[in-house]
Design an enzyme around this catalytic site. Structure first.
Site, PDB file in Angstrom:
ATOM      1  N   LYS A 115       0.822  -1.215   0.000  1.00 39.51           N
ATOM      2  CA  LYS A 115       0.000   0.000   0.000  1.00 39.51           C
ATOM      3  C   LYS A 115       0.855   1.264   0.000  1.00 39.51           C
ATOM      4  CE  LYS A 115      -3.525  -2.677   2.358  1.00 39.51           C
ATOM      5  NZ  LYS A 115      -2.627  -3.848   2.510  1.00 39.51           N
TER       6      LYS A 115
ATOM      7  N   ASP B 197       4.917   1.650  17.806  1.00 36.49           N
ATOM      8  CA  ASP B 197       3.535   1.246  18.027  1.00 36.49           C
ATOM      9  C   ASP B 197       2.663   2.378  17.477  1.00 36.49           C
ATOM     10  OD1 ASP B 197       0.931   0.994  19.241  1.00 36.49           O
ATOM     11  OD2 ASP B 197       1.798  -0.348  20.735  1.00 36.49           O
TER      12      ASP B 197
ATOM     13  N   CYS C 178      -8.250  -7.189   6.743  1.00 31.32           N
ATOM     14  CA  CYS C 178      -8.472  -8.372   5.899  1.00 31.32           C
ATOM     15  C   CYS C 178      -9.238  -9.416   6.706  1.00 31.32           C
ATOM     16  CB  CYS C 178      -7.158  -8.934   5.363  1.00 31.32           C
ATOM     17  SG  CYS C 178      -5.965  -9.394   6.640  1.00 31.32           S
TER      18      CYS C 178
END
EC number: 2.1.1.178
Length: 479
Positions: A131, A176, A247
């Site tokens: 992406k 993170d 996903c």
């Protein structure tokens, strides 16, 4: 196409029956999950146009079927799939295409829908880079992308893919994703959060993906996703676009996460419907305007995509307590920058005002100008592209700069034969029949830059990075 046996927990099947719209067949869902996934690729338009790519690959007999939501995306069928992996083709090695699952092209399509043209973009969970590289191509290497990856082992893969595709406008971080809302508040025009998830949609690629699945695990993952989307929303400027994707197929990790954000900031979150994203998008449209893609709808992976707009500012989070440390680079002065630019142009390396020269000791780097506002706010794993190392006799130009900046029309470009190009990718010196005149040679194949070589007599000394050297069978068919 052959079947493969997917493991389905009973509780998962119960959950899917409840989540699936009445317009869809559950039997079709099960049948689709048992079929292996269709291969798909995305043409890297930073390197080649779709039309030129189709012309280049026409002699190979590849069957390329357009993907409706991505103009440069294709499902691919090849007769010789076992003989030569896609990743060993010349076109892949030179960055002309990226092997990417069709569904995963959806989030970036949503990010740039309706003429959206962001200048500063964040990809919160970027590895392995499908992406990020798609975003860079849509931005035409302009502006800047902050590509973050929490997993240290995956940052290296992310950088390798960015480099192979000739991308110059990316900064890499290793955090993170929950830190960004406090660290860089309201600094991005657009953010993609392709969130870590339970992976229920990937069973066609991995039949055992649900071996460790449980409803309790989904709840834990959804809690993390809420924290990630909250952080991303804080990092988004008012008027900016946030795309949230997974996903996976359950509603708890998808619709519920987006609805939680809207409940938390009711006056600042606007859902932007995706029903017009591509012809047939309405088949996966939810009542909120999201796309909930079950695998049987488009014969692809299961996926979820939501697009949101931040309509107004929200209260800032407490400032982070960590220290970034001193930034080890300094801008190159204008006069010296002009000399460096002139020397680089001599070997075919050129750049525009989107990139600026910085220096660290003997290293020269090019950073995207639009990332400079983040300096001092986050610690970068890697920023922009390394242009050169200085030494007594001049500059040692770096491979990643060649791939990102060189154009094949340079006077010192030298086109290799297929056999010579294969030798190059194996890290071996090349002995062309007619040696080039110049000492510094821009090596090309299929009129694509693939490296720089030093001419030593009749030999081209290979400078291909050791970590990229390939063995085994490549595109000429010789092992």
């Amino acid at each position: 196409m052959a079947q493969h046996t997917v493991y389905f927990p009973d509780a998962f099947l119960t959950q899917m029956r409840e989540a699936m719209p009445s317009t869809l067949s559950f039997d079709d869902f099960l049948a689709a999950c048992q079929r292996p996934l269709r291969r798909s690729i995305r043409v890297n338009t930073l390197k080649i146009s779709v039309a030129d790519f189709l012309q280049l690959t026409a002699p190979y007999g590849w069957t390329l079927t357009p993907i409706p939501w991505c103009e440069e995306g294709f499902w691919i069928e090849r007769d010789n799939e076992d003989a030569l992996p896609l990743g060993s083709t010349a076109e892949h090695l030179s960055g002309l295409f990226y092997i990417q699952e069709a569904s995963s092209m959806l989030p970036v399509a949503a990010l740039f829908a309706d003429g959206n043209a962001p200048q500063r973009v964040m990809d919160v969970a970027a590895a392995p880079g499908s992406k990020t590289t798609q975003i860079a191509a849509r931005m035409n290497n302009e502006g800047a992308i902050l590509a973050n990856e929490f997993s240290a082992s995956r940052v290296k893969v992310l950088h390798a893919n960015i480099s192979r595709c000739g991308i110059s406008n990316v900064a890499l971080t290793h955090f993170d994703g929950r830190v960004f809302g406090a660290a860089v508040p309201e600094m991005f025009d657009a953010i993609l959060l392709d969130a870590p998830c339970s992976g229920e949609g990937v069973v066609r690629k991995d039949p055992d993906a649900l071996k460790n699945w449980s409803p309790e695990s989904n709840q834990e993952i959804a809690a993390t996703q809420r924290e990630l989307i909250d952080s991303a929303f804080h990092a988004l400027r008012p008027g900016g676009t946030l795309v949230y994707s997974t996903c996976t197929l359950n509603q708890e990790e998808n619709e519920a996460v987006c609805l939680w954000l809207k409940e938390t900031y009711p006056d600042a979150v606007e859902f932007l419907p995706l029903g017009d994203l591509f012809p047939g998008a309405n088949k996966a449209l939810t009542e909120e305007g999201f796309l909930h893609v079950f695998p049987q709808i488009y014969d692809c992976e299961g996926f979820f995509v939501a697009r949101l707009r931040k309509t107004q500012a929200i209260p800032a989070l407490p400032a982070p307590k960590y220290k970034v440390g001193n930034f080890p680079f300094s801008p190159v002065k204008d006069r010296e920058a002009g000399q460096i630019r002139q020397a680089a142009a001599g070997v075919g390396l050129n750049w525009d005002e989107n990139l600026r020269l910085w220096q660290r000791d003997k290293e020269l780097w090019l950073f995207p100008v639009d990332i400079e506002a983040l300096i001092g706010k986050v610690r970068f794993s890697r920023l922009g592209i390394k242009l050169a190392e200085t030494h007594n006799k001049g500059y040692r130009w770096q491979h990643e700069a060649v791939i990102a900046l060189a154009t094949p029309d340079n006077v010192n470009a030298f086109e290799l034969t297929p056999q010579e190009a294969e030798e190059w990718y194996r890290g071996r010196d090349v002995y062309p029949q007619a040696a080039p005149v110049a000492d510094d040679v821009l090596v090309t194949f299929q009129h694509q830059p693939i490296g720089l070589a030093k001419r030593i007599g009749s030999r081209l000394k290979n400078s291909y990075p050791r970590e990229l050297v390939r063995d085994g069978k490549l595109f000429t068919g010789n092992a």
